[in-house]
Design an enzyme around this catalytic site. Sequence first.
Site, mmCIF file in Angstrom:
data_model
loop_
_atom_site.group_PDB
_atom_site.id
_atom_site.type_symbol
_atom_site.label_atom_id
_atom_site.label_comp_id
_atom_site.label_asym_id
_atom_site.label_seq_id
_atom_site.Cartn_x
_atom_site.Cartn_y
_atom_site.Cartn_z
ATOM 1 N N HIS A 164 0.411 4.378 4.845
ATOM 2 C CA HIS A 164 -0.121 5.048 3.665
ATOM 3 C C HIS A 164 0.424 6.471 3.551
ATOM 4 C CE1 HIS A 164 -3.860 2.208 3.857
ATOM 5 N NE2 HIS A 164 -2.753 1.590 3.454
ATOM 6 N N SER A 181 0.808 -1.222 0.000
ATOM 7 C CA SER A 181 0.000 0.000 0.000
ATOM 8 C C SER A 181 0.840 1.271 0.000
ATOM 9 C CB SER A 181 -0.938 0.016 1.212
ATOM 10 O OG SER A 181 -1.776 -1.114 1.216
#
Length: 220
Positions: free
Chosen positions: A195, A144
């Site tokens: 993230h 991610s």
Amino acid sequence: MQRRQGRVSAGLLLLLYQISQVGLQNIPCVTLGVLALNILLFLNPVRPLSEVCISVNEGFYRKNWQRLLLSPVHHADDWHLYYNMMSMLWKGIMLEKKLKSIWFAYIIAVFSVLSGVVYMVLEFMLVKILDDPSYEMNCAVGFSGVLFALKVLNNHYNPGRVSSVLGLQISSKYACWVELVAIHLISPGTSFAGHLAGILVGLMYTMGPLKKIMKACAGI
């Protein structure tokens, strides 16, 4: 942090179906290689997830630096793999054609390591700011962070587009930030710091010195 090895599951089958619909011949070589590597390591992980995830405790204090390489290419479950690799598929097709395969492979390698480094820095800062040592133990896996960095690149090279986030039409300039918050609200168990680290790495490339440093290291 455990999952069964070698399990062919719904998320994996759907991923393979989507790849077949696109067609292997339509997927650039580096993108296809990243997809294959992540699928292979999902079916046959190098080690249990608890031994490949990256954290301040494992990466910095215990000097398990190999986790910077292993954590991005291991996933917690089949749906984690599915969503990450579908994102990689579309971003890879667009960016690899734009940047060419060798440079794109270089970007993937650098972003994979650097996202883990920035993630540890963010978690370490939380330890100091909040005086909470539990952040040193937060252990993350998955692609991610790299994908958020690639999202920043994709928006940089394709300005003026509009992205749909939870049904809202958002300018691509702000889409990664809105998606960062949206994912955390929908799935609180996801790594916000992981993230965010990806976004920061992407900005280091598009707005900071990272691209020049990479070119200098490559002798360009």
